[in-house]
Motif scaffolding. Structure first.
Motif, PDB file in Angstrom:
ATOM      1  N   GLU A  70       5.790 -13.947  -9.552  1.00 50.58           N
ATOM      2  CA  GLU A  70       4.401 -13.485  -9.643  1.00 50.58           C
ATOM      3  C   GLU A  70       4.222 -12.049  -9.162  1.00 50.58           C
ATOM      4  OE1 GLU A  70       2.105 -17.785  -9.181  1.00 50.58           O
ATOM      5  OE2 GLU A  70       2.674 -16.653  -7.382  1.00 50.58           O
ATOM      6  N   ILE A  71       5.109 -11.554  -8.286  1.00 43.78           N
ATOM      7  CA  ILE A  71       4.942 -10.165  -7.827  1.00 43.78           C
ATOM      8  C   ILE A  71       5.754  -9.172  -8.655  1.00 43.78           C
ATOM      9  CG2 ILE A  71       4.412 -10.880  -5.460  1.00 43.78           C
ATOM     10  CD1 ILE A  71       7.237  -9.855  -4.672  1.00 43.78           C
ATOM     11  N   LEU A  72       6.492  -9.646  -9.649  1.00 45.52           N
ATOM     12  CA  LEU A  72       7.273  -8.711 -10.468  1.00 45.52           C
ATOM     13  C   LEU A  72       6.424  -7.585 -11.065  1.00 45.52           C
ATOM     14  CD1 LEU A  72       9.910 -10.900 -12.350  1.00 45.52           C
ATOM     15  CD2 LEU A  72      10.330  -9.132 -10.635  1.00 45.52           C
ATOM     16  N   PRO A  73       5.204  -7.846 -11.542  1.00 44.41           N
ATOM     17  CA  PRO A  73       4.400  -6.731 -12.066  1.00 44.41           C
ATOM     18  C   PRO A  73       4.076  -5.662 -11.032  1.00 44.41           C
ATOM     19  CG  PRO A  73       3.556  -8.817 -12.875  1.00 44.41           C
ATOM     20  CD  PRO A  73       4.564  -9.144 -11.810  1.00 44.41           C
ATOM     21  N   GLN A  74       4.142  -5.998  -9.745  1.00 46.50           N
ATOM     22  CA  GLN A  74       3.942  -4.998  -8.691  1.00 46.50           C
ATOM     23  C   GLN A  74       5.266  -4.364  -8.269  1.00 46.50           C
ATOM     24  OE1 GLN A  74       2.162  -8.215  -8.281  1.00 46.50           O
ATOM     25  NE2 GLN A  74       0.688  -7.029  -9.469  1.00 46.50           N
ATOM     26  N   VAL A  75       6.344  -5.135  -8.328  1.00 48.21           N
ATOM     27  CA  VAL A  75       7.641  -4.648  -7.872  1.00 48.21           C
ATOM     28  C   VAL A  75       8.293  -3.716  -8.889  1.00 48.21           C
ATOM     29  CG1 VAL A  75      10.012  -5.340  -7.307  1.00 48.21           C
ATOM     30  CG2 VAL A  75       8.076  -6.602  -6.348  1.00 48.21           C
ATOM     31  N   VAL A  76       8.342  -4.143 -10.139  1.00 47.94           N
ATOM     32  CA  VAL A  76       9.119  -3.416 -11.156  1.00 47.94           C
ATOM     33  C   VAL A  76       8.665  -1.970 -11.331  1.00 47.94           C
ATOM     34  CG1 VAL A  76       9.695  -3.336 -13.618  1.00 47.94           C
ATOM     35  CG2 VAL A  76       9.850  -5.496 -12.370  1.00 47.94           C
ATOM     36  N   PRO A  77       7.363  -1.671 -11.476  1.00 49.13           N
ATOM     37  CA  PRO A  77       6.975  -0.266 -11.638  1.00 49.13           C
ATOM     38  C   PRO A  77       7.339   0.611 -10.434  1.00 49.13           C
ATOM     39  CG  PRO A  77       5.188  -1.723 -12.297  1.00 49.13           C
ATOM     40  CD  PRO A  77       6.197  -2.570 -11.584  1.00 49.13           C
ATOM     41  N   ARG A  78       7.442   0.004  -9.263  1.00 51.02           N
ATOM     42  CA  ARG A  78       7.786   0.777  -8.071  1.00 51.02           C
ATOM     43  C   ARG A  78       9.291   1.092  -8.014  1.00 51.02           C
ATOM     44  NH1 ARG A  78       3.206  -2.190  -6.500  1.00 51.02           N
ATOM     45  NH2 ARG A  78       1.734  -0.935  -5.257  1.00 51.02           N
ATOM     46  N   LEU A  79      10.099   0.282  -8.649  1.00 47.29           N
ATOM     47  CA  LEU A  79      11.544   0.512  -8.639  1.00 47.29           C
ATOM     48  C   LEU A  79      12.025   1.311  -9.841  1.00 47.29           C
ATOM     49  CD1 LEU A  79      12.873  -3.036  -7.616  1.00 47.29           C
ATOM     50  CD2 LEU A  79      12.074  -1.181  -6.135  1.00 47.29           C
ATOM     51  N   GLU A  80      11.263   1.290 -10.906  1.00 45.67           N
ATOM     52  CA  GLU A  80      11.708   1.837 -12.184  1.00 45.67           C
ATOM     53  C   GLU A  80      12.124   3.303 -12.084  1.00 45.67           C
ATOM     54  OE1 GLU A  80      10.140   2.090 -16.814  1.00 45.67           O
ATOM     55  OE2 GLU A  80       8.819   1.356 -15.235  1.00 45.67           O
ATOM     56  N   SER A  81      13.318   3.576 -12.597  1.00 41.33           N
ATOM     57  CA  SER A  81      13.888   4.930 -12.713  1.00 41.33           C
ATOM     58  C   SER A  81      14.209   5.585 -11.373  1.00 41.33           C
ATOM     59  CB  SER A  81      12.954   5.849 -13.521  1.00 41.33           C
ATOM     60  OG  SER A  81      12.767   5.324 -14.821  1.00 41.33           O
ATOM     61  N   ARG A  82      14.127   4.860 -10.271  1.00 48.12           N
ATOM     62  CA  ARG A  82      14.427   5.420  -8.963  1.00 48.12           C
ATOM     63  C   ARG A  82      15.738   4.843  -8.430  1.00 48.12           C
ATOM     64  NH1 ARG A  82       9.716   7.542  -6.057  1.00 48.12           N
ATOM     65  NH2 ARG A  82       7.880   7.400  -7.394  1.00 48.12           N
ATOM     66  N   ALA A  83      16.475   5.662  -7.684  1.00 45.48           N
ATOM     67  CA  ALA A  83      17.628   5.149  -6.954  1.00 45.48           C
ATOM     68  C   ALA A  83      17.123   4.161  -5.914  1.00 45.48           C
ATOM     69  CB  ALA A  83      18.388   6.284  -6.294  1.00 45.48           C
ATOM     70  N   ILE A  84      17.780   3.021  -5.805  1.00 47.78           N
ATOM     71  CA  ILE A  84      17.363   1.975  -4.876  1.00 47.78           C
ATOM     72  C   ILE A  84      18.112   2.173  -3.559  1.00 47.78           C
ATOM     73  CG2 ILE A  84      17.091  -0.488  -4.509  1.00 47.78           C
ATOM     74  CD1 ILE A  84      15.575   0.671  -6.944  1.00 47.78           C
ATOM     75  N   VAL A  85      17.367   2.377  -2.495  1.00 42.45           N
ATOM     76  CA  VAL A  85      17.933   2.679  -1.177  1.00 42.45           C
ATOM     77  C   VAL A  85      17.687   1.497  -0.248  1.00 42.45           C
ATOM     78  CG1 VAL A  85      17.911   4.286   0.778  1.00 42.45           C
ATOM     79  CG2 VAL A  85      17.390   5.119  -1.544  1.00 42.45           C
ATOM     80  N   ALA A  86      18.700   1.115   0.523  1.00 40.11           N
ATOM     81  CA  ALA A  86      18.523   0.062   1.519  1.00 40.11           C
ATOM     82  C   ALA A  86      19.614   0.198   2.567  1.00 40.11           C
ATOM     83  CB  ALA A  86      18.571  -1.318   0.871  1.00 40.11           C
ATOM     84  N   HIS A  87      19.364  -0.382   3.719  1.00 37.21           N
ATOM     85  CA  HIS A  87      20.377  -0.436   4.769  1.00 37.21           C
ATOM     86  C   HIS A  87      21.148  -1.731   4.567  1.00 37.21           C
ATOM     87  CE1 HIS A  87      21.895   1.464   8.397  1.00 37.21           C
ATOM     88  NE2 HIS A  87      22.114   0.243   8.874  1.00 37.21           N
ATOM     89  N   ASN A  88      22.393  -1.597   4.109  1.00 35.76           N
ATOM     90  CA  ASN A  88      23.197  -2.689   3.555  1.00 35.76           C
ATOM     91  C   ASN A  88      22.647  -3.026   2.174  1.00 35.76           C
ATOM     92  OD1 ASN A  88      25.040  -4.684   3.044  1.00 35.76           O
ATOM     93  ND2 ASN A  88      24.371  -6.054   4.692  1.00 35.76           N
ATOM     94  N   ALA A  89      22.757  -2.057   1.277  1.00 36.72           N
ATOM     95  CA  ALA A  89      22.173  -2.180  -0.063  1.00 36.72           C
ATOM     96  C   ALA A  89      22.742  -3.358  -0.832  1.00 36.72           C
ATOM     97  CB  ALA A  89      22.394  -0.879  -0.840  1.00 36.72           C
ATOM     98  N   ALA A  90      24.003  -3.692  -0.612  1.00 34.87           N
ATOM     99  CA  ALA A  90      24.602  -4.811  -1.342  1.00 34.87           C
ATOM    100  C   ALA A  90      23.838  -6.102  -1.075  1.00 34.87           C
ATOM    101  CB  ALA A  90      26.071  -4.967  -0.955  1.00 34.87           C
ATOM    102  N   PHE A  91      23.360  -6.275   0.150  1.00 33.19           N
ATOM    103  CA  PHE A  91      22.601  -7.476   0.507  1.00 33.19           C
ATOM    104  C   PHE A  91      21.260  -7.494  -0.216  1.00 33.19           C
ATOM    105  CE2 PHE A  91      19.353  -9.572   3.055  1.00 33.19           C
ATOM    106  CZ  PHE A  91      19.935 -10.811   3.330  1.00 33.19           C
ATOM    107  N   ASP A  92      20.468  -6.446  -0.055  1.00 37.13           N
ATOM    108  CA  ASP A  92      19.123  -6.434  -0.616  1.00 37.13           C
ATOM    109  C   ASP A  92      19.147  -6.440  -2.145  1.00 37.13           C
ATOM    110  OD1 ASP A  92      17.083  -5.945   1.765  1.00 37.13           O
ATOM    111  OD2 ASP A  92      18.858  -4.744   2.172  1.00 37.13           O
TER     112      ASP A  92
END
Length: 207
Positions: A70-92
């Protein structure tokens, strides 16, 4: 380039196949690391919440929350075309990709489009432990709260900005570095991640 989506997830456990996301935090930065906006949501995992001693999130907290689908419509536009950054990126990113699969959403984020602030701490910070709290302390990044998604995403964003500044001044403690899986990371690897992310071709949410 579109910049970065710094993410942090709280989950019911450590296995993306059998566990589920219970909180999402996303901080958007431009390609220079400047803050744009932040967003967060609790997520109903459809299962009992475990590891409450870590994040403090209970079954009652998420009972009336939206599902990941249900939150995909809020999540996807925020991630689109951007490098995904996380602390322990493999996990997230592992949990994100599994969430996409379970939702029937045709997207898979490759490792090449991610930036791991934990792995890069070996290059840009003095030797020490690589946990989020330890890396933040060595980088001089203030942690307002720990083990809540948006707060931890803010901390990881601060680490990325510290690395950008260090790279600009040529300050490195190790070069190259090797990840726990043996992958070699060179300086300013976030540039390649942004380029790869900009060519992923995110589909529109199906919901």
């Amino acid at each position: 380039m579109s910049g970065f989506a710094v993410i942090d997830l709280e989950t019911t456990g450590l296995n993306p196949r059998s566990d589920a996301i219970i909180e999402v935090g996303i901080i958007l930065l431009d390609s220079a690391g400047a803050f744009e906006t932040g967003w967060t949501s609790l997520v109903n995992p459809g299962q009992s919440v475990r590891a409450q001693f870590v994040h403090g999130i209970t079954d009652d907290d998420v009972e009336s929350s939206p599902t990941f689908t249900e939150i995909l419509p809020q999540v996807v536009p925020r991630l689109e075309s951007r490098a995904i950054v996380a602390h322990n990126a493999a996990f997230d990113v592992g949990f994100l990709n599994e969430g996409f699969r379970k939702a029937g959403f045709p997207m898979h984020i490759p490792a090449e489009a991610t930036v791991c602030t934990m792995e890069l701490s070996k290059m840009y910070l003095p030797p020490g432990r690589h946990s989020l709290a330890s890396a933040a302390e060595r980088a001089g990044v203030q942690m307002l709260q720990h083990h809540r998604a948006l707060a931890d995403a803010h901390t990881a964003a601060g680490l990325l900005r510290a690395y950008l500044t260090a790279e600009e001044s040529g300050s490195r403690f190790e070069n190259p570095v090797h990840t726990r899986t043996g992958t070699q990371l060179g300086p300013a690897s976030w540039i390649e991640a942004q380029v790869r992310a900009s060519h992923l071709g995110w589909p529109a949410p199906l919901f």
